[in-house]
Scaffold this active site. Structure first.
Site, PDB file in Angstrom:
ATOM      1  N   ASN A   9     -48.257 -38.006 -21.977  1.00  0.00           N
ATOM      2  CA  ASN A   9     -49.047 -39.100 -21.277  1.00  0.00           C
ATOM      3  C   ASN A   9     -49.397 -38.555 -19.921  1.00  0.00           C
ATOM      4  OD1 ASN A   9     -49.693 -41.517 -19.670  1.00  0.00           O
ATOM      5  ND2 ASN A   9     -47.577 -42.452 -19.890  1.00  0.00           N
ATOM      6  N   TRP A  10     -50.567 -38.355 -19.636  1.00  0.00           N
ATOM      7  CA  TRP A  10     -50.991 -37.686 -18.472  1.00  0.00           C
ATOM      8  C   TRP A  10     -51.027 -38.799 -17.104  1.00  0.00           C
ATOM      9  CZ3 TRP A  10     -55.283 -33.596 -19.319  1.00  0.00           C
ATOM     10  CH2 TRP A  10     -54.758 -32.279 -20.219  1.00  0.00           C
ATOM     11  N   LYS A  11     -50.936 -40.095 -17.698  1.00  0.00           N
ATOM     12  CA  LYS A  11     -50.996 -41.151 -16.518  1.00  0.00           C
ATOM     13  C   LYS A  11     -52.160 -41.038 -15.730  1.00  0.00           C
ATOM     14  CE  LYS A  11     -46.078 -41.715 -16.765  1.00  0.00           C
ATOM     15  NZ  LYS A  11     -44.684 -41.954 -16.171  1.00  0.00           N
ATOM     16  N   HIS A  92     -47.117 -49.589 -21.889  1.00  0.00           N
ATOM     17  CA  HIS A  92     -46.176 -48.928 -20.962  1.00  0.00           C
ATOM     18  C   HIS A  92     -45.494 -49.614 -19.740  1.00  0.00           C
ATOM     19  CE1 HIS A  92     -44.897 -45.608 -18.194  1.00  0.00           C
ATOM     20  NE2 HIS A  92     -44.924 -44.941 -19.240  1.00  0.00           N
ATOM     21  N   GLU A  94     -45.228 -49.068 -16.772  1.00  0.00           N
ATOM     22  CA  GLU A  94     -45.927 -49.267 -15.666  1.00  0.00           C
ATOM     23  C   GLU A  94     -47.148 -50.309 -15.562  1.00  0.00           C
ATOM     24  OE1 GLU A  94     -46.858 -44.899 -15.415  1.00  0.00           O
ATOM     25  OE2 GLU A  94     -44.655 -44.571 -15.151  1.00  0.00           O
ATOM     26  N   GLU A 162     -38.309 -46.459 -23.536  1.00  0.00           N
ATOM     27  CA  GLU A 162     -38.484 -45.752 -22.346  1.00  0.00           C
ATOM     28  C   GLU A 162     -37.706 -46.585 -21.291  1.00  0.00           C
ATOM     29  OE1 GLU A 162     -42.030 -42.927 -22.063  1.00  0.00           O
ATOM     30  OE2 GLU A 162     -42.628 -44.767 -21.627  1.00  0.00           O
ATOM     31  N   GLY A 168     -39.931 -40.628 -14.532  1.00  0.00           N
ATOM     32  CA  GLY A 168     -40.386 -39.925 -13.576  1.00  0.00           C
ATOM     33  C   GLY A 168     -38.968 -39.813 -12.416  1.00  0.00           C
ATOM     34  N   SER A 207     -38.000 -38.620 -18.487  1.00  0.00           N
ATOM     35  CA  SER A 207     -37.524 -37.379 -17.819  1.00  0.00           C
ATOM     36  C   SER A 207     -37.351 -36.510 -19.045  1.00  0.00           C
ATOM     37  CB  SER A 207     -36.444 -37.686 -16.866  1.00  0.00           C
ATOM     38  OG  SER A 207     -37.012 -38.466 -15.761  1.00  0.00           O
ATOM     39  N   GLY A 228     -44.105 -37.903 -19.704  1.00  0.00           N
ATOM     40  CA  GLY A 228     -45.145 -37.912 -18.572  1.00  0.00           C
ATOM     41  C   GLY A 228     -45.203 -36.673 -18.044  1.00  0.00           C
ATOM     42  N   GLY A 229     -44.373 -36.587 -16.982  1.00  0.00           N
ATOM     43  CA  GLY A 229     -44.596 -35.361 -15.991  1.00  0.00           C
ATOM     44  C   GLY A 229     -44.590 -33.927 -16.478  1.00  0.00           C
TER      45      GLY A 229
END
Ligand code: PGA
Length: 247
Positions: A9-11, A92, A94, A162, A168, A207, A228-229
């Site tokens: 997920n590049w967000k 998600h 977020e 999640e 993150g 993470s 993500g990251g």
């Protein structure tokens, strides 16, 4: 057996230069039995399609519940398909936090995703406050019941657990914590949808990185990861994909 999925997920990250990362992933290919999915920002989706090849599937990061219409700034499920997506993340944390998306909203988005032929990656997860108050299973159970529509199958649905406090932050849930929640999700899906419910793939997110992927993917009810990251660079995501292939 549930599908095995390594999803990135590049967000809200990725300009044209990020396409080189996707090219590297496409070149590396997917291990046997693993589906590799990259969810770039919508602006890059169609350019990603032309370089992702067979090895990497693409996904959106959300979709509107309506097919089309006066919804400035939104993207429909059919638009995502048109741009080359096969998946879409819905719910998600977020989106839940930034836009107040409710379980009912998320269920409607998942239904729209199915209508367009997408697999919905439906996210659930507790906050730190929930966990510290001992409410994790109750909160996740409520989100799951409300966000996953009737008619979920292993083809149209993937569930991502999640924990919000692990996203993150570099804090990863322990294998015991992940195992407990994934077992509960598996049981709830199986109670609700029967034997096919038990075949819905369950991803862990929060993470995940190359150094912890093998341990996480070794947990019985973990069928992959939502990353993500560590999905932004092929050099970081590649080893996670490999770890899933070896699990
Ligand atoms: P993270 O994000 O891997 O950067 O923690 C996971 C996610 O939000 O999907």
């Amino acid at each position: 057996m549930p599908r095995k999925i390594a999803a990135g997920n590049w967000k809200m990250n990725g300009l044209s230069g990020a396409l080189a990362e996707l090219s590297a992933l496409a070149e590396a290919g997917a291990p046997d039995g693993v589906e590799v999915v990259i969810c770039p920002p919508a602006t890059l989706l169609s350019r990603c399609r032309s370089i992702a090849g067979e090895a990497v599937a693409l996904g959106g990061q959300t979709c509107h519940a309506a097919e089309a219409g006066a919804h400035t700034g939104d993207v429909s499920a059919q638009m995502l398909v048109d741009a080359g997506a096969a998946f879409v993340i819905v719910g998600h944390s977020e989106r839940r936090a930034d836009y107040g998306e409710t379980d009912a909203d998320i269920s409607a988005r998942a239904t729209a995703a199915w209508g367009a032929g997408l697999t919905a990656i439906i996210c659930v997860g507790e906050t730190l406050e929930d966990r510290e108050a001992g409410r994790t299973l109750a909160v996740v159970g409520t989100q799951l019941a409300g966000s996953v529509p009737e008619g979920a199958t292993p083809r149209n649905t993937v569930v991502a657990y999640e924990p919000v406090w692990a996203i993150g932050t570099g804090k990863v849930a322990t294998p015991v914590e992940i195992d407990e929640v994934h077992k509960a999700i598996r049981a709830a899906l199986s109670d609700r949808f029967g034997p096919t419910g038990a075949e819905i793939a369950l991803l862990y997110g929060g993470s995940v990185k190359a150094s912890n992927a093998a341990e996480i993917f070794g947990i019985a009810d973990v069928d992959g990861g939502l990353v993500g990251g560590a999905s932004l660079k092929a050099a970081d995501f590649g080893p996670i994909v490999t770890a899933l292939g070896e699990s």
